[in-house]
Design a protein around this motif. Structure first.
Motif, PDB file in Angstrom:
ATOM      1  N   LEU A   1      -1.066   1.240   1.390  1.00  0.00           N
ATOM      2  CA  LEU A   1      -1.466   0.038   0.674  1.00  0.00           C
ATOM      3  C   LEU A   1      -2.596   0.334  -0.311  1.00  0.00           C
ATOM      4  CD1 LEU A   1      -0.474  -2.797   0.607  1.00  0.00           C
ATOM      5  CD2 LEU A   1      -2.311  -3.457   2.089  1.00  0.00           C
TER       6      LEU A   1
ATOM      7  N   GLY B   1       1.493  -8.756 -11.340  1.00  0.00           N
ATOM      8  CA  GLY B   1       1.750  -9.931 -10.514  1.00  0.00           C
ATOM      9  C   GLY B   1       3.057  -9.879  -9.773  1.00  0.00           C
TER      10      GLY B   1
ATOM     11  N   ILE C   1       3.886  -5.324  -8.142  1.00  0.00           N
ATOM     12  CA  ILE C   1       2.895  -4.912  -7.146  1.00  0.00           C
ATOM     13  C   ILE C   1       2.935  -5.847  -5.939  1.00  0.00           C
ATOM     14  CG2 ILE C   1       0.426  -4.740  -6.722  1.00  0.00           C
ATOM     15  CD1 ILE C   1       1.357  -2.363  -8.135  1.00  0.00           C
ATOM     16  N   VAL C   2       3.077  -7.150  -6.219  1.00  0.00           N
ATOM     17  CA  VAL C   2       3.134  -8.082  -5.091  1.00  0.00           C
ATOM     18  C   VAL C   2       4.339  -7.770  -4.224  1.00  0.00           C
ATOM     19  CG1 VAL C   2       3.501 -10.487  -4.477  1.00  0.00           C
ATOM     20  CG2 VAL C   2       1.833  -9.916  -6.193  1.00  0.00           C
ATOM     21  N   LEU C   3       5.457  -7.446  -4.864  1.00  0.00           N
ATOM     22  CA  LEU C   3       6.653  -7.118  -4.079  1.00  0.00           C
ATOM     23  C   LEU C   3       6.432  -5.851  -3.260  1.00  0.00           C
ATOM     24  CD1 LEU C   3       9.695  -7.954  -6.336  1.00  0.00           C
ATOM     25  CD2 LEU C   3       8.889  -9.096  -4.298  1.00  0.00           C
TER      26      LEU C   3
ATOM     27  N   ILE D   1       3.542  -4.657  -2.244  1.00  0.00           N
ATOM     28  CA  ILE D   1       2.617  -4.992  -1.156  1.00  0.00           C
ATOM     29  C   ILE D   1       3.365  -5.702  -0.039  1.00  0.00           C
ATOM     30  CG2 ILE D   1       0.668  -6.437  -0.528  1.00  0.00           C
ATOM     31  CD1 ILE D   1      -0.546  -5.921  -3.179  1.00  0.00           C
ATOM     32  N   PHE D   2       4.238  -6.591  -0.467  1.00  0.00           N
ATOM     33  CA  PHE D   2       5.008  -7.369   0.498  1.00  0.00           C
ATOM     34  C   PHE D   2       5.836  -6.457   1.388  1.00  0.00           C
ATOM     35  CE2 PHE D   2       7.212 -11.289   1.540  1.00  0.00           C
ATOM     36  CZ  PHE D   2       6.130 -12.137   1.470  1.00  0.00           C
TER      37      PHE D   2
ATOM     38  N   LEU E   1       3.614  -4.590   3.687  1.00  0.00           N
ATOM     39  CA  LEU E   1       3.193  -5.478   4.762  1.00  0.00           C
ATOM     40  C   LEU E   1       4.254  -5.582   5.838  1.00  0.00           C
ATOM     41  CD1 LEU E   1       0.698  -6.389   3.221  1.00  0.00           C
ATOM     42  CD2 LEU E   1       1.432  -8.723   3.485  1.00  0.00           C
ATOM     43  N   LEU E   2       5.507  -5.605   5.413  1.00  0.00           N
ATOM     44  CA  LEU E   2       6.584  -5.822   6.375  1.00  0.00           C
ATOM     45  C   LEU E   2       6.793  -4.610   7.269  1.00  0.00           C
ATOM     46  CD1 LEU E   2       9.234  -7.694   4.272  1.00  0.00           C
ATOM     47  CD2 LEU E   2       8.097  -8.529   6.289  1.00  0.00           C
ATOM     48  N   VAL E   3       6.676  -3.406   6.710  1.00  0.00           N
ATOM     49  CA  VAL E   3       7.088  -2.235   7.484  1.00  0.00           C
ATOM     50  C   VAL E   3       5.923  -1.378   7.939  1.00  0.00           C
ATOM     51  CG1 VAL E   3       9.259  -2.126   6.289  1.00  0.00           C
ATOM     52  CG2 VAL E   3       7.376  -0.779   5.444  1.00  0.00           C
ATOM     53  N   HIS E   4       4.724  -1.670   7.488  1.00  0.00           N
ATOM     54  CA  HIS E   4       3.651  -0.714   7.651  1.00  0.00           C
ATOM     55  C   HIS E   4       2.575  -1.263   8.557  1.00  0.00           C
ATOM     56  CE1 HIS E   4       2.647   3.109   5.856  1.00  0.00           C
ATOM     57  NE2 HIS E   4       1.379   2.785   5.942  1.00  0.00           N
TER      58      HIS E   4
ATOM     59  N   SER F   1      -1.008 -15.050 -11.111  1.00  0.00           N
ATOM     60  CA  SER F   1      -0.106 -14.285 -10.253  1.00  0.00           C
ATOM     61  C   SER F   1      -0.831 -13.117  -9.601  1.00  0.00           C
ATOM     62  CB  SER F   1       1.088 -13.780 -11.051  1.00  0.00           C
ATOM     63  OG  SER F   1       0.661 -12.834 -11.988  1.00  0.00           O
ATOM     64  N   ILE F   2      -1.988 -12.745 -10.133  1.00  0.00           N
ATOM     65  CA  ILE F   2      -2.725 -11.631  -9.524  1.00  0.00           C
ATOM     66  C   ILE F   2      -3.570 -12.122  -8.348  1.00  0.00           C
ATOM     67  CG2 ILE F   2      -4.453  -9.845  -9.957  1.00  0.00           C
ATOM     68  CD1 ILE F   2      -3.432  -9.661 -12.742  1.00  0.00           C
TER      69      ILE F   2
ATOM     70  N   LEU G   1      -3.090 -11.546   0.028  1.00  0.00           N
ATOM     71  CA  LEU G   1      -2.229 -10.615   0.766  1.00  0.00           C
ATOM     72  C   LEU G   1      -3.048  -9.488   1.375  1.00  0.00           C
ATOM     73  CD1 LEU G   1       0.833 -10.246  -1.616  1.00  0.00           C
ATOM     74  CD2 LEU G   1       0.859 -11.198   0.656  1.00  0.00           C
TER      75      LEU G   1
ATOM     76  N   TRP H   1      -3.756  -8.707   5.335  1.00  0.00           N
ATOM     77  CA  TRP H   1      -3.224  -7.487   5.946  1.00  0.00           C
ATOM     78  C   TRP H   1      -4.342  -6.616   6.490  1.00  0.00           C
ATOM     79  CZ3 TRP H   1      -3.399  -2.155   5.110  1.00  0.00           C
ATOM     80  CH2 TRP H   1      -2.419  -1.423   5.798  1.00  0.00           C
TER      81      TRP H   1
ATOM     82  N   MET I   1       1.456 -13.450   4.662  1.00  0.00           N
ATOM     83  CA  MET I   1       2.894 -13.459   4.344  1.00  0.00           C
ATOM     84  C   MET I   1       3.321 -14.803   3.786  1.00  0.00           C
ATOM     85  SD  MET I   1       4.256 -10.711   4.890  1.00  0.00           S
ATOM     86  CE  MET I   1       5.016  -9.517   5.900  1.00  0.00           C
TER      87      MET I   1
END
Lengths: 174, 354, 158, 373
Positions: free
Chosen positions: A27, A62, A65-67, A69-70, A73-76, B139-140, B146, B150, B162
């Motif tokens: 991350l 926006g 990077i958000v994707l 990070i997402f 977040l899900l796998v890590h 959007s940032i 997040l 986390w 999430m």
């Protein structure tokens, strides 16, 4: 003044680019990458490419990077760290990078760049009409092709998301 | 930069005459940054106070009224208290990202503040793609949430993060599209030009029915974008404790808290600019006194902020899947339809102009 | 079509809800239900049956009505009341007689159930109105209810 | 971390989360061990005992008069009904007939307690689904009831107004007037409750079809009170085994068949109306007479087993006393409604989201001391 800003942004980008590939926490790498992308946007702002800068921020910073990070977040898990590669691989990568850097630098320094005084900023209206123009220098074809591609990607995503449910009808166990 | 207000003009001249150009430029930037930081701090603290008083009045209470006259210094005292508090954290938290997260949220809020036209020429950064810039910046901001969720190494915080991510990504579409509806009338993304267009009638009047629909969608999506009730999925104190900022304390928590209120103000300010003619007075009654533009702008923004507070203190919270249903099944189709109607209206010249 | 009627109904119910809170917002000046507690001490009056703490009233000659029968001590579920008694010589008759030395009341253990007052045959103890009992040391909550040198009121035992 | 653990982490989809003991939605020190897949609940395991005070064991030490005040501390929101339950058990065992005045007053205060408990529940229900303002509106109306209680018996929550044989003292002269004022006030406020929450589209979406409990399950899990009645299980003790003055009044048992969270909500709202009507029927004709029958200073129950059940705001409370003829019970057992209602939770919350769990728990209306005792 602009020179100072340019060099500071460039320095930030280089530092964070190196940090991004060397960090062992996933991350953190992503966040360093985000800084690099923001730096790119900063440079666009500096040369008055406002539209491109905003797109850079929206899409890369926006969106992408958000994707990323997402998905991290899900796998890590927070304690997970990437492994350090073997020494031979490290050397190989370093050599490859050096060769790439060398090629870029020689190309850049062998080319004569002319300084063009930027007289006017590109407005959104210009870009819009360029995108929809079918005359010479118009971008209607790539624009439409990309929209078809995006549509195909969207349909694919929906099918993947729905997939489990569609097969679930036959499979009682689900 | 700030031009028309004569005092800034004289400071500008003095700076350029007394030192080198680069130095003056640098000092000017620092000055403007300080001015905006001050606006940020004052507005944030003031809005927190307003929220608490308004909530109290909705709930048949009195609200803070001890510190200073009518409790005006209450939030100042709270900020001091938060400053002096210990900064706790969880073990095994990713300390770097954990400390970074609040700054993401607060810096994006601050950057968005820069393009808002408080009055004629009182706008730090009149960029020609103003609206797009605002959308890009907002959007940032979600990245901060997040990261905070986390890196605190807390499951409740992670769930909150999430939820917040899902929510912000979805509702950005609605914000963008509803603003796009209004861009069809103005034909420009530049905020100062958008205000210029409205001299012949505020956009909500010019665009009548589709503009009102767009405004409603914008307010709903804007409330969701700021993570406020009824869309406060990320915090949801009855479900997740405090959501993404469960593990934050002291000033780092205060940054999240202040940023929420500044974001609320920004959402209201954008709505004021795009729908209600920014600093233009109703029917041009104070056209001759330009400084009153600040008053009109803030008054309109405050009404919208109050509306959002009214939402918050009335409605129950949506569930996370209903939140997405609302966006993808209701707001988005309506929005797309609305854009088509608006395009027709602009094309057929049915806008109402004075 | 139910899609649009759903939207309409939804918005209508939301606005109805907002009208309720909005009404209270507008009438908030007179409608506050909270009390400004430490400020309104002067006007704050508890109901006359309010159970604050157990007190033992004394008359102006420093006399109380407690005979030391210990019924309250037995009735108390928590051991809140402790009566330390003594046998003294009655001045009038010269006989030995039970009288209280100390009526100890542990406020920290009291649950305000009222059984002691209910059971008292001579109405020697009753409810006080004080409810501000915060102290720094809990030993301060152990009170002796009979004042020093107090005597039994005559005629109570008859 | 080596690769094997990464593999297992990658594959594990369900995770485990501790909701409570300090959590806003558990309304006390209840701990829920949740197994979650994403937001979907796979398993709920309530963990009790954080405020266990062994009230039942303490009762074996106390005299029958003293037991009453302990029941205040079980379901503290319907303390008067709990007191009444113990007193009724003792009176039945002694075959003591209490005056009509006592019966009527007990019923009125019991119904007021029920309204006050439901007011609090309504406020908290709103708060649990995210509407914070309802909390204050619920408390506003509840305070008026608490004032009535305070004026009459001196305490707002832990009343201990009943004693075996009647009431500790007579009602306050203002009692009737205050109660009537409250009824008039509350009749204007209840429709507001509906406007604010019941009809709200978000609230309906949050509660309809959530946490469905069938009638069969309600019976087999021993659900009682509004939880059982929302599933169509007619279990109102006031109707089936009337006690005190409840056989003299007419009221409807609130019954719904859907069994979901919304039905449980509606049942409680309707119960508030019914309680109002019960109070209205009784308040004007409180019979004159004694407020207490004299009992022995030390009550000794005859040898045997005695059971009495009452309907508290949460459901059926049973008091079971085994006496061996001395001044304290040999064994005393409370059948508390909250405990059996909580046992449903795993059954009805699985498959929902975290938000659903919170809404479902709010309609179970848990009072943790009632469960833990």
């Amino acid at each position: 003044m602009e020179r100072i800003i340019f060099y500071s942004i460039a320095l930030i980008m280089v530092v964070f680019a190196i940090a991004s590939v060397t960090s062992r926490k996933m991350l953190r790498s992503v966040i360093y990458l985000l800084f690099v992308l923001c730096g790119v946007a900063g440079i666009y702002f500096l040369i008055d490419y406002n539209f491109l800068a905003a797109i850079q921020l929206t899409v890369y910073a926006g969106g992408i990077i958000v994707l990323i990070i997402f998905s991290v977040l899900l796998v890590h898990h927070i304690e997970m760290q990437l492994e350090i590669a073997k020494l031979s691989r490290q050397i190989l990568t370093a050599v490859a990078c050096m060769v790439g850097l060398g090629i870029f630098l020689t190309t850049i320094y062998s080319h004569e760049f002319n300084v063009v005084e930027n007289s006017r900023t590109t407005t959104t209206a210009d870009i819009g009409s360029k995108l929809l123009s079918y005359e010479a220098g118009g971008f209607i074809l790539p624009f439409e092709v990309i929209s078809v591609l995006l549509l195909a990607a969207m349909i694919g995503a929906i099918i993947i998301a729905k997939g489990a449910k569609l097969t679930g009808k036959n499979d009682k166990a689900l | 930069m700030i031009r028309a207000l004569s005092i800034t003009r004289s400071i500008h001249d003095w700076l350029y005459s007394s030192m080198s150009e680069n130095m003056a430029y640098f000092i000017e930037m620092v000055l403007i940054a300080i001015v905006y930081l001050a606006i940020f701090a004052v507005a944030g603290l003031f809005l927190v106070l307003i929220e608490r008083r308004v909530a109290a009045w909705f709930q048949l209470r009195i609200g803070p009224n001890r510190v200073g006259f009518q409790g005006l210094l209450q939030t100042m005292a709270d900020a001091l208290k938060l400053l002096s508090k210990e900064l706790t954290g969880t073990e095994k938290a990713d300390k770097f990202l954990y400390n970074l997260a609040p700054y993401f949220v607060i810096i994006t809020a601050l950057m968005a503040l820069a393009v808002i036209p408080f009055t004629q020429d009182f706008q730090a950064f009149d960029i020609n793609i103003g609206i797009l810039f605002l959308i890009a910046i907002s959007s940032i901001g979600v990245i901060g949430i997040l990261l905070g969720g986390w890196s605190s190494n807390n499951k409740f915080a992670l769930i909150g993060a999430m939820r917040s991510g899902v929510q912000t990504i979805s509702y950005e579409l609605s914000i963008g599209l509803s603003l796009l509806t209004m861009i069809l009338i103005t034909g420009s993304l530049q905020l100062s030009e958008i205000v210029e267009v409205q001299k012949s009638g505020w956009l909500i009047v010019q665009g009548h029915i589709p503009a009102i629909i767009a405004f409603m969608i914008y307010m709903i999506a804007g409330t969701a974008e700021t993570n406020r009730a009824p869309f406060d999925m990320a915090e949801a104190e009855s479900e997740l404790g405090a959501g993404f900022h469960t593990e934050y304390s002291g000033m780092k928590f205060a940054y999240f808290f202040l940023a929420e209120f500044i974001n609320m103000f920004i959402i209201a300010a954008i709505a004021t600019t795009v729908f209600f003619g920014a600093w233009l007075s109703p029917f041009g009654i104070t056209e001759s006194i330009p400084i009153l533009g600040v008053f009109w702008f803030l008054a309109k923004a405050m009404v919208l902020v109050f509306l959002m507070m009214w939402f918050r203190w009335t409605f129950p919270r949506l569930r996370v899947d209903q939140l997405l249903t609302l966006e993808w099944k209701y707001l988005l189709p309506l929005n797309l339809m609305n854009i088509v109607i608006m395009a027709l209206i602009v094309w057929l010249n049915l806008t109402i102009q004075f | 079509m139910s899609y649009f009627s759903d939207i309409y109904k939804g918005i209508k119910t939301l606005l109805t809800g907002m009208s309720v809170t909005g009404k209270y917002f507008l009438t908030s000046r007179k409608g506050a239900i909270t009390q400004q507690y430490p400020d309104n001490r002067a006007t704050l009056k508890m109901f006359d049956r309010f159970r604050g703490e157990v007190i033992m009233p004394h008359d102006e000659e420093n006399r109380h009505r407690c005979t030391g029968c210990q019924k309250c001590e037995i009735a108390c579920p928590n051991g809140t009341i402790e009566i330390i008694w003594d046998r003294g010589i009655d001045e009038e008759t010269g006989k030995k007689k039970k009288k209280i030395d100390k009526f100890v009341y542990h406020l920290s253990m009291c649950t305000m159930c009222g059984l002691c007052i209910d059971v008292c045959p001579t109405d020697a103890i009753e409810w006080g109105q004080n409810f501000e009992n915060s102290v720094y040391d809990r030993t301060a909550l152990t009170r002796v209810l009979n004042k020093p040198g107090s005597k039994l009121m005559p005629g109570v035992e008859d | 971390m080596d690769t094997t653990t990464i593999e297992t982490n990658f594959r594990s989809e369900e995770y485990f989360i501790n909701m409570g003991p300090q959590h806003p939605a558990t309304h006390g020190v209840l701990r829920l061990l949740l197994t979650i897949d994403g937001e979907i609940i796979k398993k709920v395991e309530p963990d009790l005992g954080y405020i266990h005070r062994s009230i039942e064991k303490m009762c074996e030490r106390d005299t029958y008069q003293q037991i009453v005040h302990l029941t205040d501390r079980m379901d503290y929101l319907s303390s008067n009904i709990n007191n009444e339950a113990v007193c009724l058990t003792v009176e039945n065992a002694l075959e003591l007939e209490v005056p009509d005045r006592v019966k009527v007053i007990r019923t009125i205060i019991g119904e007021l307690t029920r309204i006050s408990s439901h007011c609090l529940w309504w406020g908290v229900m709103g708060m649990d689904v995210g509407a914070l303002t309802t909390y204050f509106y619920g408390f506003r109306d509840r305070e008026l009831i608490n004032d009535i209680f305070e004026e009459t018996c001196g305490a707002r929550l832990t009343m201990n107004y009943n004693v075996p044989g009647g009431l500790m003292f007579d009602i306050h002269p203002n009692f009737v007037k205050r109660t009537k004022d409250f009824i008039a006030h509350f009749k204007t406020k209840l429709p507001e409750y509906d406007k604010l929450l019941t009809h709200n589209v978000i609230f309906q979406k949050r509660t309809k079809g959530i946490g469905i409990l069938t009638k069969e399950d309600a019976i087999s899990f021993g659900a009682s009170g509004p939880v059982g009645r929302a599933s169509g299980y007619s279990c109102d003790v006031r109707k089936h085994h009337p006690y005190s003055a409840l056989d003299k009044v007419k009221f409807q048992e609130a019954l719904k068949t859907e069994g979901d969270t919304y039905a449980r909500y509606l049942v409680r709202i309707q119960e508030m109306w019914e309680s109002l009507s019960i109070i209205e029927q009784l308040i004007d004709n409180i019979p004159e007479g004694e407020y207490r029958v004299a009992t022995n200073a030390v009550i000794k129950l005859p040898k045997g087993e005695f059971y009495q059940r009452v309907e508290t705001a949460r459901g059926e409370l049973g008091v079971y006393i085994i006496s061996d003829g001395v001044k304290s019970p040999y064994r005393l057992k409370f059948r508390s409604p909250g405990f059996s209602n909580l046992s449903l939770l795993n059954h009805i919350a699985v498959g929902g989201k975290i938000g659903d769990l919170v809404a479902t728990m709010a309609t179970l209306d848990l009072v943790i001391p009632d469960i833990d005792r």
